[in-house]
Enzyme design. Sequence first.
Site, PDB file in Angstrom:
ATOM      1  N   LYS A  13       0.823  -1.219   0.000  1.00 26.78           N
ATOM      2  CA  LYS A  13       0.000   0.000   0.000  1.00 26.78           C
ATOM      3  C   LYS A  13       0.860   1.274   0.000  1.00 26.78           C
ATOM      4  O   LYS A  13       0.584   2.207  -0.742  1.00 26.78           O
ATOM      5  CB  LYS A  13      -0.915   0.037   1.250  1.00 26.78           C
ATOM      6  N   ARG A  88      -8.763   1.379   9.986  1.00 27.69           N
ATOM      7  CA  ARG A  88      -8.371  -0.002  10.292  1.00 27.69           C
ATOM      8  C   ARG A  88      -9.407  -0.688  11.169  1.00 27.69           C
ATOM      9  O   ARG A  88      -9.229  -1.865  11.510  1.00 27.69           O
ATOM     10  CB  ARG A  88      -7.044  -0.016  11.020  1.00 27.69           C
ATOM     11  N   ARG A 122      11.731  -6.024   3.778  1.00 26.55           N
ATOM     12  CA  ARG A 122      11.498  -4.575   3.699  1.00 26.55           C
ATOM     13  C   ARG A 122      12.502  -3.806   4.554  1.00 26.55           C
ATOM     14  O   ARG A 122      12.805  -4.191   5.673  1.00 26.55           O
ATOM     15  CB  ARG A 122      10.080  -4.244   4.173  1.00 26.55           C
ATOM     16  N   ARG A 155      12.068  -1.994  10.089  1.00 27.77           N
ATOM     17  CA  ARG A 155      11.117  -1.499  11.093  1.00 27.77           C
ATOM     18  C   ARG A 155      11.005  -2.530  12.214  1.00 27.77           C
ATOM     19  O   ARG A 155      10.927  -3.730  11.933  1.00 27.77           O
ATOM     20  CB  ARG A 155       9.736  -1.321  10.448  1.00 27.77           C
ATOM     21  N   ARG A 166       0.546  -8.576  13.825  1.00 24.81           N
ATOM     22  CA  ARG A 166      -0.088  -7.612  12.911  1.00 24.81           C
ATOM     23  C   ARG A 166      -1.048  -8.316  11.955  1.00 24.81           C
ATOM     24  O   ARG A 166      -2.104  -7.778  11.633  1.00 24.81           O
ATOM     25  CB  ARG A 166       0.988  -6.861  12.117  1.00 24.81           C
TER      26      ARG A 166
HETATM   27  P1  AMP Z   1       1.564   0.809   9.110  1.00 16.58           P
HETATM   28  O1  AMP Z   1       2.740   1.656   8.801  1.00 16.58           O
HETATM   29  O2  AMP Z   1       0.328   1.229   8.359  1.00 16.58           O
HETATM   30  O3  AMP Z   1       1.844  -0.671   8.984  1.00 16.58           O
HETATM   31  O4  AMP Z   1       1.220   1.070  10.654  1.00 16.58           O
HETATM   32  C1  AMP Z   1       2.149   0.773  11.663  1.00 16.58           C
HETATM   33  C2  AMP Z   1       1.461   0.720  13.013  1.00 16.58           C
HETATM   34  O5  AMP Z   1       0.892   1.997  13.324  1.00 16.58           O
HETATM   35  C3  AMP Z   1       0.299  -0.262  13.134  1.00 16.58           C
HETATM   36  O6  AMP Z   1       0.743  -1.588  13.381  1.00 16.58           O
HETATM   37  C4  AMP Z   1      -0.446   0.341  14.324  1.00 16.58           C
HETATM   38  O7  AMP Z   1       0.234   0.078  15.543  1.00 16.58           O
HETATM   39  C5  AMP Z   1      -0.323   1.833  14.046  1.00 16.58           C
HETATM   40  N1  AMP Z   1      -1.430   2.307  13.184  1.00 16.58           N
HETATM   41  C6  AMP Z   1      -1.319   2.774  11.906  1.00 16.58           C
HETATM   42  N2  AMP Z   1      -2.515   3.112  11.420  1.00 16.58           N
HETATM   43  C7  AMP Z   1      -3.416   2.858  12.399  1.00 16.58           C
HETATM   44  C8  AMP Z   1      -4.824   2.982  12.509  1.00 16.58           C
HETATM   45  N3  AMP Z   1      -5.567   3.423  11.479  1.00 16.58           N
HETATM   46  N4  AMP Z   1      -5.411   2.617  13.669  1.00 16.58           N
HETATM   47  C9  AMP Z   1      -4.681   2.179  14.703  1.00 16.58           C
HETATM   48  N5  AMP Z   1      -3.354   2.006  14.686  1.00 16.58           N
HETATM   49  C10 AMP Z   1      -2.709   2.346  13.530  1.00 16.58           C
END
Ligand code: AMP
Length: 208
Positions: A13, A88, A122, A155, A166
Amino acid sequence: MRLLFLGPPGAGKGTIAELTSQAYDIPHISTGDIFRMNIRNKTDLGTQVQQILASGDLVPDSITIKMVHNRLAEDDAQKGFILDGFPRTIAQADALAVFTAIDHAVNFIASRELIIKRLSGRRVAKESGKIYHMTYNPPKVDGKCDITGEPIIQRPDDKEDAVANRLEVYEQQTAPLISYYREKGLLRDVDASGTPEEIFDRVEKLIQ
Ligand code: AMP
């Protein structure tokens, strides 16, 4: 164009959101990136969410919704946006519907095998925000960002334990959004295998 990108972690994404942002001149709004920036800058929000991100759990809806609401009120988002990683949960999707309409919810479909391959390889550059993959998209100089020359890192939540959590969180809390947006006639399924260019091509066909 008001887009949101749905799909499991590792589906690509963020990479496709960057290409879409450049092609359509609309901001790429990644809630994960905003949280990570706050962690890096040691803000109150950053301190609050650091452990949550490391574990792969979700930040509470109240915090996330307020943050996105503020971001969407900024000038650059008035002409359109790509939401990457938000909503989410159903509560987040309901809140979003109150403050803006969207044109398409693009659903990135990837097998578990592909997700694991993508996440384990990644690497990211914290300052430039650029995303690499050790095998599929390595930097020009080993271990260094093409743009800034900073070291590229894994990360913490791309390590094996956090990835398992996750994916579980995705299945339980985020996957229900697929039927949510399908019922509203907004869902656009996209095959998320292949190169970024191939996936971006498919996305363009769906949203044009
Ligand atoms: P991402 O970079 O989108 O994989 O997000 C990394 C982390 O940020 C996730 O595993 C959550 O801990 C937090 N996070 C990101 N977006 C959201 C969201 N919409 N709601 C809740 N937690 C989020």
